[in-house]
Design a protein around this motif. Structure first.
Motif, PDB file in Angstrom:
ATOM      1  N   SER A  72      -2.171 -19.501  64.891  1.00 47.76           N
ATOM      2  CA  SER A  72      -3.287 -18.834  64.231  1.00 47.76           C
ATOM      3  C   SER A  72      -4.039 -17.937  65.187  1.00 47.76           C
ATOM      4  O   SER A  72      -4.469 -16.854  64.827  1.00 47.76           O
ATOM      5  CB  SER A  72      -4.233 -19.879  63.643  1.00 47.76           C
ATOM      6  OG  SER A  72      -3.570 -20.632  62.655  1.00 47.76           O
ATOM      7  N   SER A  73      -4.210 -18.382  66.454  1.00 49.64           N
ATOM      8  CA  SER A  73      -4.971 -17.586  67.406  1.00 49.64           C
ATOM      9  C   SER A  73      -4.204 -16.348  67.825  1.00 49.64           C
ATOM     10  O   SER A  73      -4.782 -15.334  68.182  1.00 49.64           O
ATOM     11  CB  SER A  73      -5.315 -18.427  68.638  1.00 49.64           C
ATOM     12  OG  SER A  73      -4.135 -18.858  69.284  1.00 49.64           O
TER      13      SER A  73
ATOM     14  N   ASP B 271      -8.255  -7.792  62.485  1.00 53.66           N
ATOM     15  CA  ASP B 271      -8.498  -9.224  62.312  1.00 53.66           C
ATOM     16  C   ASP B 271      -8.463  -9.599  60.836  1.00 53.66           C
ATOM     17  O   ASP B 271      -8.899  -8.844  59.970  1.00 53.66           O
ATOM     18  CB  ASP B 271      -9.859  -9.616  62.886  1.00 53.66           C
ATOM     19  CG  ASP B 271      -9.874  -9.557  64.404  1.00 53.66           C
ATOM     20  OD1 ASP B 271      -8.794  -9.668  65.014  1.00 53.66           O
ATOM     21  OD2 ASP B 271     -10.963  -9.381  64.978  1.00 53.66           O
TER      22      ASP B 271
ATOM     23  N   GLY C  21      -9.846 -11.722  57.663  1.00 49.85           N
ATOM     24  CA  GLY C  21     -11.238 -11.939  57.273  1.00 49.85           C
ATOM     25  C   GLY C  21     -11.892 -10.641  56.837  1.00 49.85           C
ATOM     26  O   GLY C  21     -11.218  -9.627  56.611  1.00 49.85           O
TER      27      GLY C  21
ATOM     28  N   ASP D  56      -4.272 -13.381  56.672  1.00 47.63           N
ATOM     29  CA  ASP D  56      -3.421 -13.348  57.858  1.00 47.63           C
ATOM     30  C   ASP D  56      -1.994 -12.968  57.474  1.00 47.63           C
ATOM     31  O   ASP D  56      -1.438 -13.452  56.487  1.00 47.63           O
ATOM     32  CB  ASP D  56      -3.456 -14.738  58.515  1.00 47.63           C
ATOM     33  CG  ASP D  56      -2.662 -14.792  59.801  1.00 47.63           C
ATOM     34  OD1 ASP D  56      -2.407 -13.722  60.388  1.00 47.63           O
ATOM     35  OD2 ASP D  56      -2.304 -15.902  60.223  1.00 47.63           O
TER      36      ASP D  56
ATOM     37  N   GLN E 102      -9.675 -24.295  59.697  1.00 49.12           N
ATOM     38  CA  GLN E 102     -10.292 -23.007  60.027  1.00 49.12           C
ATOM     39  C   GLN E 102     -11.339 -23.167  61.115  1.00 49.12           C
ATOM     40  O   GLN E 102     -11.442 -22.342  62.030  1.00 49.12           O
ATOM     41  CB  GLN E 102     -10.913 -22.391  58.779  1.00 49.12           C
ATOM     42  CG  GLN E 102      -9.879 -21.930  57.749  1.00 49.12           C
ATOM     43  CD  GLN E 102     -10.514 -21.477  56.464  1.00 49.12           C
ATOM     44  OE1 GLN E 102     -11.672 -21.773  56.177  1.00 49.12           O
ATOM     45  NE2 GLN E 102      -9.755 -20.760  55.640  1.00 49.12           N
ATOM     46  N   LYS E 103     -12.139 -24.252  61.034  1.00 49.30           N
ATOM     47  CA  LYS E 103     -13.151 -24.484  62.053  1.00 49.30           C
ATOM     48  C   LYS E 103     -12.512 -24.739  63.410  1.00 49.30           C
ATOM     49  O   LYS E 103     -12.991 -24.262  64.445  1.00 49.30           O
ATOM     50  CB  LYS E 103     -14.032 -25.670  61.660  1.00 49.30           C
ATOM     51  CG  LYS E 103     -14.953 -25.389  60.485  1.00 49.30           C
ATOM     52  CD  LYS E 103     -15.814 -26.590  60.166  1.00 49.30           C
ATOM     53  CE  LYS E 103     -16.769 -26.292  59.013  1.00 49.30           C
ATOM     54  NZ  LYS E 103     -17.597 -27.470  58.668  1.00 49.30           N
TER      55      LYS E 103
ATOM     56  N   ILE F 115      -9.591 -23.669  64.398  1.00 49.19           N
ATOM     57  CA  ILE F 115      -9.033 -22.400  64.879  1.00 49.19           C
ATOM     58  C   ILE F 115     -10.114 -21.519  65.486  1.00 49.19           C
ATOM     59  O   ILE F 115      -9.940 -20.912  66.549  1.00 49.19           O
ATOM     60  CB  ILE F 115      -8.318 -21.663  63.722  1.00 49.19           C
ATOM     61  CG1 ILE F 115      -7.045 -22.435  63.327  1.00 49.19           C
ATOM     62  CG2 ILE F 115      -7.963 -20.228  64.123  1.00 49.19           C
ATOM     63  CD1 ILE F 115      -6.444 -21.962  62.025  1.00 49.19           C
ATOM     64  N   GLU F 116     -11.283 -21.446  64.813  1.00 51.54           N
ATOM     65  CA  GLU F 116     -12.372 -20.621  65.326  1.00 51.54           C
ATOM     66  C   GLU F 116     -12.873 -21.146  66.666  1.00 51.54           C
ATOM     67  O   GLU F 116     -13.179 -20.369  67.576  1.00 51.54           O
ATOM     68  CB  GLU F 116     -13.520 -20.592  64.311  1.00 51.54           C
ATOM     69  CG  GLU F 116     -13.210 -19.801  63.050  1.00 51.54           C
ATOM     70  CD  GLU F 116     -12.839 -18.366  63.355  1.00 51.54           C
ATOM     71  OE1 GLU F 116     -13.495 -17.746  64.212  1.00 51.54           O
ATOM     72  OE2 GLU F 116     -11.882 -17.861  62.742  1.00 51.54           O
TER      73      GLU F 116
ATOM     74  N   TRP G  46     -11.102 -22.747  68.840  1.00 49.67           N
ATOM     75  CA  TRP G  46     -10.062 -22.418  69.821  1.00 49.67           C
ATOM     76  C   TRP G  46     -10.180 -20.961  70.274  1.00 49.67           C
ATOM     77  O   TRP G  46     -10.078 -20.642  71.451  1.00 49.67           O
ATOM     78  CB  TRP G  46      -8.684 -22.679  69.224  1.00 49.67           C
ATOM     79  CG  TRP G  46      -7.544 -22.333  70.144  1.00 49.67           C
ATOM     80  CD1 TRP G  46      -6.870 -21.153  70.218  1.00 49.67           C
ATOM     81  CD2 TRP G  46      -6.964 -23.178  71.154  1.00 49.67           C
ATOM     82  NE1 TRP G  46      -5.906 -21.204  71.186  1.00 49.67           N
ATOM     83  CE2 TRP G  46      -5.939 -22.436  71.783  1.00 49.67           C
ATOM     84  CE3 TRP G  46      -7.206 -24.480  71.568  1.00 49.67           C
ATOM     85  CZ2 TRP G  46      -5.162 -22.962  72.808  1.00 49.67           C
ATOM     86  CZ3 TRP G  46      -6.419 -25.000  72.587  1.00 49.67           C
ATOM     87  CH2 TRP G  46      -5.419 -24.245  73.196  1.00 49.67           C
ATOM     88  N   LYS G  47     -10.441 -20.070  69.339  1.00 46.68           N
ATOM     89  CA  LYS G  47     -10.566 -18.654  69.675  1.00 46.68           C
ATOM     90  C   LYS G  47     -11.738 -18.398  70.619  1.00 46.68           C
ATOM     91  O   LYS G  47     -11.664 -17.565  71.518  1.00 46.68           O
ATOM     92  CB  LYS G  47     -10.765 -17.817  68.400  1.00 46.68           C
ATOM     93  CG  LYS G  47      -9.543 -17.713  67.506  1.00 46.68           C
ATOM     94  CD  LYS G  47      -9.897 -16.852  66.299  1.00 46.68           C
ATOM     95  CE  LYS G  47      -8.729 -16.726  65.350  1.00 46.68           C
ATOM     96  NZ  LYS G  47      -9.069 -15.923  64.160  1.00 46.68           N
ATOM     97  N   LYS G  48     -12.841 -19.136  70.398  1.00 48.13           N
ATOM     98  CA  LYS G  48     -14.055 -18.893  71.167  1.00 48.13           C
ATOM     99  C   LYS G  48     -14.085 -19.632  72.499  1.00 48.13           C
ATOM    100  O   LYS G  48     -14.936 -19.366  73.334  1.00 48.13           O
ATOM    101  CB  LYS G  48     -15.281 -19.303  70.345  1.00 48.13           C
ATOM    102  CG  LYS G  48     -15.470 -18.475  69.077  1.00 48.13           C
ATOM    103  CD  LYS G  48     -16.636 -18.996  68.255  1.00 48.13           C
ATOM    104  CE  LYS G  48     -16.800 -18.183  66.973  1.00 48.13           C
ATOM    105  NZ  LYS G  48     -17.903 -18.707  66.139  1.00 48.13           N
TER     106      LYS G  48
END
Length: 216
Positions: free
Chosen positions: A16-17, A55, A57, A93, A190-191, A193-194, A196-198
Motif C-alpha cells: 500500500s505504501s 496519490d 484519495g 488505488d 487504512q489507519k 497504512i497511514e 506507516w507512511k508517516k
C-alpha cells in the motif's frame, strides 16, 4: 500472532505504501499545472496524451485549457484559459482516470469564448463522469510565474479559497455502505497504512522488529 498473519500485515503495509497511487491521463488540450498546489513540470514538449501518477484519495488538480489553431494564412494562435481547479472525489488505488473537455469548441471563435469559462470533467476507467468544474480561478498562484527554467518557489503558504469559480458538480454516488466487521477491518487497515507512511525509517525498523518478536 502467527508468522503467516505477520507476513500478511507486512505485505499489506509495504504494497500500500509503495503503490497507493492512481493514474491520471490528460489530453493535449488540457495542461496539468499543479496537484495539491505542487507544480507539475510537463517539460518543453507534450504528447497527445500525458499520464501522471497521483496519490489515491481526494486531490486538488489545477489545469488550464490550451487550444492550438492553424489559420488559412499560415499563422496560428494558442488560446489559454485561466486556472481551473478540480476537487476530485476519493480516487482509488491502482485505478485509471481521465480529464476531458466538456462540450469542447470546434473552431477558433468558439474556442476564444470557451477559454473564458472552460468546463473540464474527470472520468473513471469506465468513462463515467465523476465531477465537472466550470470556470477559471483568478486567484494568484506562485507556481504560475515559475516556468520550467524558473527558480524553486515555496508552495507551503496557507491555501485560500478559489476566486470566481463555481462549485464543482459531482456525479451521484450510490449508498452501498455496510456497517460490519469488514468495514471495521478496512478502517483499521487504512489507519495502519497511514501510520506507516508517516513513520520514520527508525520507527519502521522498530515496528518490523516487534512483528518478528510476535511470530516467535
Amino acid at each position: 500472532m502467527t508468522l503467516k498473519f505477520t507476513a500478511a500485515i507486512v505485505g499489506l503495509i509495504m504494497s500500500s505504501s509503495v503503490f497507493a497511487a492512481a493514474t491520471l491521463t490528460a489530453p493535449e488540450d488540457i495542461v496539468i499545472l499543479a496537484v495539491n498546489d505542487q507544480e507539475v513540470n510537463t517539460g518543453l514538449f507534450r504528447g497527445a496524451k500525458n499520464n501522471y501518477k497521483i496519490d489515491a484519495g481526494e486531490n486538488s488538480i489545477s489545469v488550464r485549457y490550451q487550444g492550438y489553431f492553424d489559420h488559412t494564412d499560415g499563422e496560428h494562435d494558442i488560446l489559454k484559459s485561466g486556472v481551473v481547479t478540480i476537487k476530485t472525489p476519493a480516487l482509488q488505488d491502482n485505478q485509471s482516470y481521465q480529464l476531458a473537455l466538456i462540450n469542447p469548441p470546434q473552431n477558433f471563435e468558439a474556442a476564444k469564448k470557451y477559454a473564458e469559462q472552460p468546463t473540464i470533467g474527470l472520468y473513471d476507467k469506465n468513462h463515467q463522469l465523476l465531477v465537472q468544474q466550470t470556470g477559471a480561478n483568478t486567484e494568484a498562484k506562485p507556481w504560475l510565474s515559475s516556468g520550467i527554467f524558473g527558480r524553486a518557489y515555496d508552495l507551503t503558504q496557507k491555501k485560500t479559497a478559489p476566486a470566481q469559480q463555481p462549485a464543482p458538480v459531482y456525479a451521484p454516488v450510490e449508498n452501498n455502505t455496510v456497517v460490519g466487521r469488514n468495514s471495521m477491518d478496512t478502517t483499521a487497515d487504512q489507519k495502519l497504512i497511514e501510520l506507516w507512511k508517516k513513520s520514520s525509517k527508525a520507527e519502521r525498523q522498530k515496528f518490523m522488529a516487534w512483528l518478528a518478536e510476535q511470530s516467535q
